[in-house]
Motif scaffolding. Structure first.
Motif, short mmCIF file in Angstrom:
data_model
loop_
_atom_site.label_atom_id
_atom_site.label_comp_id
_atom_site.label_asym_id
_atom_site.label_seq_id
_atom_site.Cartn_x
_atom_site.Cartn_y
_atom_site.Cartn_z
N UNK A 44 0.85 -1.20 0.00
CA UNK A 44 0.00 0.00 0.00
C UNK A 44 0.88 1.25 0.00
N UNK A 45 0.79 2.09 -1.03
CA UNK A 45 1.65 3.28 -1.09
C UNK A 45 1.37 4.28 0.03
N UNK A 46 0.17 4.24 0.58
CA UNK A 46 -0.18 5.20 1.63
C UNK A 46 0.04 4.62 3.02
N UNK A 47 0.04 3.30 3.12
CA UNK A 47 0.09 2.65 4.42
C UNK A 47 -1.24 2.68 5.14
N UNK A 48 -2.34 2.62 4.38
CA UNK A 48 -3.67 2.69 5.02
C UNK A 48 -4.26 1.31 5.33
N UNK A 49 -3.64 0.24 4.81
CA UNK A 49 -4.19 -1.09 5.07
C UNK A 49 -3.69 -1.59 6.42
#
Lengths: 87, 298
Positions: A44-49
């Motif tokens: 996840x590029x955002x780190x939201x998972x």
């Protein structure tokens, strides 16, 4: 917002910026065939998972998910799918 | 176990304005997980600086500084020297970061000086193969035949006429203790290399292949797929080197023809139009084959 004189920003203030508005589609974690490999967290590029390897329950933060679908593409058992967001 | 609250407490937080599917933000997230809180970062101008520190917000929870395009290695050198003289160097990682333009073109003299002085700094180059932040201009690390706005394809040209600069080998030529090449497609390999670099004293150079959605012109979902294909075709060999010796390479299990990598990207679309394009694809295949032979990837 509170910030100091000079071009200084306070740490972690980017959280104020809810990037969920970028998304046209959002993922759905189906929890059917999940093996708990954690690849959706890594990629996840955002780190939201987030989620747990043991219970194999994963979810994501809808406020920040940009809907890139990398988790869908990289899931080895195709347990994630994208749905259109109604805004 | 990772909870929603924990994802908000990362050293590199969400809320930055990177494009959807950005492999660079993915790599930074993975790298900062390993480097931890005791890190001081200098970042040159580029995508990373622009999307992570949109004033007055910042994605960073560590001391972070941006000065100019060309001098992130020089700024990091100054930070390292100051830490040394005040006796605070122990346990602190100094990080210099830049894009491929800021590293291989504009910033190379500051970087070369840092290598030459062998200062205890980890320098990371995020290689997306052009000046993506300013609108896709050609850089020294743009691959052969890629379309960019300053090397457009058309009747007279197939895009960028020169192959990619072998930047890791320039770093190795300085005889620094550790040079590594990693890719956003292999997160565990990337984190292992960062961990190793963190443990070594002296100048370290790490180059990370980060596919760029708008610059390479593909669907956001293919970021990781393209990073993996770059490695499997042999176009982006992953290796580690100590001083001037290569100590390990990531072997390719099955060699993939370069067409599979090229056809997914809009920046190579002109190569699939006619016969002349086929000859150019052959040239790119030759580069991949040379890499495979040179680094013994199979």
């Amino acid at each position: 917002m509170d910030f100091k004189i000079g071009i200084i920003a306070m740490p972690g203030t980017a959280l104020l910026n809810k990037t969920g508005s970028f998304a046209n589609e959002n993922p759905v974690f189906k929890h059917e065939k999940c093996t708990g490999c954690n690849l959706c967290i890594y990629f996840c590029p955002e780190g939201v998972v987030y989620g747990d390897k043991k219970t194999k329950i994963y979810d994501y933060d809808v406020d920040y998910c940009k809907g890139c679908a990398i988790c869908v593409e990289e899931c080895p058992v195709n347990d994630i799918e994208m749905i259109l967001v109604e805004k | 176990m990772l909870t929603k609250e924990e994802t908000h407490n990362g050293i590199f937080t969400m809320g930055h304005t990177a494009c959807s599917g950005c492999a660079q933000s993915m790599s930074v997230k993975l790298i900062m997980e390993v480097l931890g809180k005791n890190t001081i970062a200098a970042t040159s101008t580029g995508c990373l600086e622009v999307f992570s520190t949109r004033y007055p917000e910042s994605s960073w929870r560590i001391p972070w500084i941006h000065s100019l395009f060309e001098n992130s290695a020089a700024v990091a050198s100054g930070i390292e020297a100051a830490l040394k003289i005040t006796g605070k160097k122990d346990g602190i990682t100094v990080l210099g970061q830049g894009g491929d333009g800021g590293t291989a073109d504009i910033g190379i003299q500051a970087l070369s000086g840092m290598f030459e002085r062998n200062q205890d700094i980890l320098y990371i180059c995020y290689d997306n193969g052009a000046y993506m932040n300013t609108g896709y201009q050609r850089s020294g690390l743009t691959p052969l035949n890629a379309y960019t706005t300053t090397s457009p394809s058309g009747k007279e040209s197939f895009g960028n006429s020169r192959p990619k600069k072998y930047m890791p080998e320039i770093a190795m030529a300085h005889r620094i203790p550790y040079t590594a090449v990693a890719s956003a497609g292999y997160p565990l390999d990337l984190q292992k290399k960062v961990k190793k670099a963190k443990s070594i004293k002296g100048a370290k150079y790490l180059q990370v292949d980060v596919p760029c959605v708008p610059g390479w012109k593909y669907e956001p979902r293919y970021s990781v797929k393209l990073a993996k294909l770059a490695v499997q075709t042999g176009l982006y060999p992953l290796f580690e080197a100590e001083y001037d010796k290569i100590i390990s390479v990531k072997k390719i299990s099955r060699k993939v023809p370069v067409e599979e990598y090229l056809k997914l990207q809009g920046r190579f679309k002109h190569l699939f139009k006619d016969e002349a394009g086929k000859a150019e694809i052959e040239k790119i295949q030759n580069i991949a084959d040379e890499n495979i032979a040179r680094y013994a990837l199979i």
